[in-house]
Scaffold this motif. Sequence first.
Motif, PDB file in Angstrom:
ATOM      1  N   ASP A  10       0.818  -1.218   0.000  1.00 57.20           N
ATOM      2  CA  ASP A  10       0.000   0.000   0.000  1.00 57.20           C
ATOM      3  C   ASP A  10       0.855   1.272   0.000  1.00 57.20           C
ATOM      4  O   ASP A  10       0.657   2.166  -0.830  1.00 57.20           O
ATOM      5  CB  ASP A  10      -0.926   0.004   1.219  1.00 57.20           C
ATOM      6  CG  ASP A  10      -1.918  -1.139   1.201  1.00 57.20           C
ATOM      7  OD1 ASP A  10      -3.005  -0.979   0.644  1.00 57.20           O
ATOM      8  OD2 ASP A  10      -1.587  -2.211   1.748  1.00 57.20           O
ATOM      9  N   SER A  11       1.790   1.376   0.953  1.00 60.04           N
ATOM     10  CA  SER A  11       2.605   2.584   1.023  1.00 60.04           C
ATOM     11  C   SER A  11       3.582   2.660  -0.144  1.00 60.04           C
ATOM     12  O   SER A  11       3.883   3.747  -0.649  1.00 60.04           O
ATOM     13  CB  SER A  11       3.348   2.652   2.356  1.00 60.04           C
ATOM     14  OG  SER A  11       4.267   1.592   2.496  1.00 60.04           O
ATOM     15  N   GLU A  14       1.638   3.986  -3.025  1.00 63.39           N
ATOM     16  CA  GLU A  14       1.325   5.396  -2.772  1.00 63.39           C
ATOM     17  C   GLU A  14       2.535   6.281  -3.066  1.00 63.39           C
ATOM     18  O   GLU A  14       2.394   7.369  -3.645  1.00 63.39           O
ATOM     19  CB  GLU A  14       0.870   5.581  -1.324  1.00 63.39           C
ATOM     20  CG  GLU A  14       0.396   6.984  -1.007  1.00 63.39           C
ATOM     21  CD  GLU A  14      -0.162   7.128   0.396  1.00 63.39           C
ATOM     22  OE1 GLU A  14      -0.236   8.279   0.886  1.00 63.39           O
ATOM     23  OE2 GLU A  14      -0.539   6.112   1.007  1.00 63.39           O
ATOM     24  N   THR A  70       1.129   4.180   7.402  1.00 69.87           N
ATOM     25  CA  THR A  70       0.245   3.046   7.188  1.00 69.87           C
ATOM     26  C   THR A  70      -0.824   3.004   8.272  1.00 69.87           C
ATOM     27  O   THR A  70      -0.696   3.618   9.333  1.00 69.87           O
ATOM     28  CB  THR A  70       1.027   1.720   7.201  1.00 69.87           C
ATOM     29  OG1 THR A  70       1.497   1.462   8.537  1.00 69.87           O
ATOM     30  CG2 THR A  70       2.213   1.782   6.249  1.00 69.87           C
ATOM     31  N   LYS A  71      -1.879   2.221   8.016  1.00 66.42           N
ATOM     32  CA  LYS A  71      -2.952   2.104   9.005  1.00 66.42           C
ATOM     33  C   LYS A  71      -2.443   1.437  10.283  1.00 66.42           C
ATOM     34  O   LYS A  71      -2.891   1.763  11.388  1.00 66.42           O
ATOM     35  CB  LYS A  71      -4.129   1.319   8.426  1.00 66.42           C
ATOM     36  CG  LYS A  71      -3.838  -0.121   8.060  1.00 66.42           C
ATOM     37  CD  LYS A  71      -5.079  -0.811   7.519  1.00 66.42           C
ATOM     38  CE  LYS A  71      -4.804  -2.255   7.150  1.00 66.42           C
ATOM     39  NZ  LYS A  71      -6.010  -2.945   6.617  1.00 66.42           N
ATOM     40  N   GLU A 109       0.663   1.694  11.453  1.00 61.58           N
ATOM     41  CA  GLU A 109       1.460   2.702  12.146  1.00 61.58           C
ATOM     42  C   GLU A 109       0.558   3.692  12.872  1.00 61.58           C
ATOM     43  O   GLU A 109       0.795   4.040  14.035  1.00 61.58           O
ATOM     44  CB  GLU A 109       2.341   3.444  11.135  1.00 61.58           C
ATOM     45  CG  GLU A 109       3.218   4.512  11.735  1.00 61.58           C
ATOM     46  CD  GLU A 109       4.063   5.217  10.694  1.00 61.58           C
ATOM     47  OE1 GLU A 109       4.794   6.153  11.077  1.00 61.58           O
ATOM     48  OE2 GLU A 109       4.000   4.840   9.505  1.00 61.58           O
TER      49      GLU A 109
END
Length: 272
Positions: free
Chosen positions: A111-112, A115, A251-252, A254
Amino acid sequence: MTQNPHTENPIDSPAPINTDTQTDDKLLTHQADSPNDKHKRIVKTFMKRRTHMNKNAELALTDPEFADYIVNNSFGDGDLKGIHDLRVLFANSPNGSDAPLTLEIGFGLGDSFIEMAAAEPTRNFVGIEVHEPGIGKCAYMAGTQALSNVKIINGDAIQLLKQLPENHIDRIQLYFPDPWQKKRHYKRRFVSPERMAIVTRSLKTGGWFHTATDWEHYAFWMLDVLDHFDGLTNQSGAGNFADRPDFRPMTKFERRGLDRGHGVWDLIYIKD
């Protein structure tokens, strides 16, 4: 610049044990490839865990539409033969092979990583991971966003780095690596003098090594190793951690940890 707020170094105290990550050492080693070292046991920094693969990830691993994103779609083999140059992977892309190049080690579900690639379209990004669900999901996200600056490799990052040219990569990222909490597993931690010699060899002069962790013991371990490693300079000054840079997405996991009062430590080092 974030100053070191502690008067005692946590690496001198025993690390807590997370029983959920206990593993058999026999599963974490493999035979060396060199005939001269055929009896030598090579310590791995990762363990392949069984995780659920959703339909999108499975689609990306099997559908030709996503094939250009995965350099070596070997379905678990992680065969790195023939991968000796990351820049050539972008020779026919809009950016070309001379664009700034970032390598992310262990991007998880991607995800990151995606991004960051979407936010910097003129920079090329290569991610290497060993978990097929993450590889598939990352390729799916890259494909649905039609990114032209992303390539994904299945395999061991250390082995890949050994095969690459010197002064090849502008940035190497290692976000939230396995902290290997047990003391007898510290040798498996990615940040060590031996592994950093392999990492810095492939970095360009002036290039960055950027890592982050939410495990305090490992944060101070890395700070100690990297501050004393010849050829790297702490961007924030010796003994200091860096503020989280804007280009590293939160991130979610984190964010959830921060909400619970957990810390996150960033370290950025520049190759001399």
